[in-house]
Design an enzyme around this catalytic site. Structure first.
Site, short mmCIF file in Angstrom:
data_model
loop_
_atom_site.label_atom_id
_atom_site.label_comp_id
_atom_site.label_asym_id
_atom_site.label_seq_id
_atom_site.Cartn_x
_atom_site.Cartn_y
_atom_site.Cartn_z
CE LYS A 241 -9.51 46.79 -7.64
NZ LYS A 241 -8.82 45.57 -8.03
CB SER B 46 -7.32 43.43 0.70
OG SER B 46 -7.67 43.21 -0.62
CG ASN B 47 -7.69 46.06 -4.45
OD1 ASN B 47 -8.54 46.66 -4.68
ND2 ASN B 47 -7.99 44.42 -4.55
CG LEU B 48 -6.47 50.76 -0.28
CD1 LEU B 48 -7.04 51.77 0.84
CD2 LEU B 48 -5.93 50.96 -2.01
CB CYS C 238 -1.31 37.58 -6.54
SG CYS C 238 -0.25 37.97 -7.72
N GLY D 199 -2.95 45.77 -9.88
CA GLY D 199 -1.22 45.52 -9.49
C GLY D 199 -0.86 45.85 -10.05
CG ASN E 95 -8.29 35.17 -14.64
OD1 ASN E 95 -8.51 35.02 -15.66
ND2 ASN E 95 -8.86 36.60 -14.59
CB CYS F 72 -9.39 26.48 0.96
SG CYS F 72 -10.13 26.53 -0.53
#
Ligand SMILES: [Zn+2]
Length: 392
Positions: free
Chosen positions: A95, A78-80, A197, A50, A140, A350
């Protein structure tokens, strides 16, 4: 705080470079000398996610001569939503390689160094040593403390940023001239207290807001212009559209940059930050089932109470059939405990298994000794039981 330029100017700019960087060259504070400093600069981006996406793209466009990318992950769909250095056709690629291609497309004069590996205690010092400045785009706490400590031990400045939902923070840390990250946050938050996030979400464009601050500070440090954020914390609230600057002081009692440091070499950061708390770890011991085992229990007709401890927004995206939603907070504050059934086995899950382990500790402490939680959470359920469901 005003600081001298971090790097010496390169010998010259080519005719092509003069053309490319002309809008920089005509800014009096940058000029040819400033642009030559950028050309000579070696900047490392930790992470091409990000924050790393806008940081790498603008550092490349600005003409930073050598850009390092340290990143071990591969591009996921889900990164885009926010990691704009990657595109649809990059899904599944490393990446670091995808980011390198984008950087070279923006500016072929950049020398890109790819470190396609996870940053860890064994390589962080060797990698950092090769650069003048580090831009921290990690997500993190374990890596953040490692980045800080390595930078302090090597005497290097770095630019930190963090993002969550609509909120962002940024600062410059450089122990030789001001505070470090540990001066601001001496201890990591208790495991499970601060959602990542991946758990809590992030507004995609927030990455650009904070990444832009990081690149601005990088260019100022490299060229020696303006007042650095060193000694200040920038706090951005996208909902209020406010930027607040809070003064930071160097802490004389800081564990690594204080007067009597107790941290004099790299430590075990996973242990320091604790993936899950000791209580959760103890509760999960012998009380953890896999998603496949959960499926077997359901198919066999075993009476279980399946409880999803995530937040309502996550429940809306995907859930395990047969579950009911009881957010973790209602279990930890005790309000939901009275409603738990006594006549059947309680199964908690979860997203990934961290929050359910925390909730499990509270449920077991309340007397439900045979309660269990699902290792890997709903992500594991989707992977191993029902790949037709979405992951997030
Ligand atoms: Zn410090």
């Amino acid at each position: 705080m005003s600081l001298p330029p971090l790097v010496e100017p390169a010998a010259d700019l080519s005719v092509d470079e003069v053309r490319r960087y002309s809008r920089h060259l005509i800014i009096p504070d940058v000029g040819v000398a400033g642009q030559k400093r950028l050309k000579n600069a070696r900047v490392l981006c930790v992470g091409a996610g990000g924050l790393g996406s806008p940081a790498l793209m603008y550092l490349a466009a600005a003409g930073v001569g050598t850009l390092g990318i340290v990143e071990f992950d591969t591009v996921d769909e889900s990164n885009l939503q926010r990691q704009i250095i990657h595109g649809q056709s990059d899904i599944g690629r490393p990446k670091a390689e995808s980011a390198r291609d984008s950087v070279l497309e923006i500016n072929p004069y950049v020398n890109v160094v790819v470190h396609n590996e996870a940053l860890d205690n064994d390589n962080v010092m060797d990698i950092f040593r090769q650069y003048d400045l580090i831009v921290d785009g990690t997500d993190n706490f374990a890596t953040r403390y490692m980045v800080n400590d390595a930078a302090v031990l090597l005497g290097k400045p770095y630019i930190w940023g963090s993002i969550y939902r609509f909120d962002g923070q940024a600062s410059v840390f450089w122990a030789e001239h001001g505070p470090c990250y540990r001066c601001l946050y001496p201890e990591p938050p208790p495991p499970g207290m601060v959602p990542s996030c991946a758990e809590g979400g992030v507004l995609g464009v927030l990455c650009a807001s904070i990444g832009a601050i990081q690149v601005t500070e990088a260019i100022k440090l490299l060229t020696g212009v303006g007042d650095s954020l060193l000694g200040s914390l920038m706090v951005y609230d996208a909902l209020e559209m406010t930027y607040r600057k809070i003064r930071l002081r160097k802490d004389p009692g800081c564990a690594i940059c204080g007067e009597n440091p107790t941290v004099t070499e790299l430590i075990d950061y996973d242990d320091f930050c604790g993936a899950v708390s000791d209580e959760a770890q103890a509760a999960a011991q012998g009380s953890t089932i896999t998603a496949t085992e959960l499926k077997d229990w359901q198919d066999s007709g075993k009476p279980i109470e399946l409880i999803d401890v995530r937040e309502p927004a996550e429940w809306e995206i995907v859930r395990v059939p047969g579950a009911r939603l009881v957010p973790k907070g209602e279990i930890l504050n005790g309000s939901a405990l009275a409603d738990l059934p006594q006549d059947r086995q309680i199964v908690l899950y979860c997203k990934s298994g961290v929050r359910s382990a925390e909730a499990l500790a509270a449920v077991k402490a309340a007397g439900f000794k045979d309660a269990v939680h699902v290792q890997g959470g709903v992500v594991s359920w989707v992977k191993t039981v029902d790949p037709s469901l979405p992951v997030y």
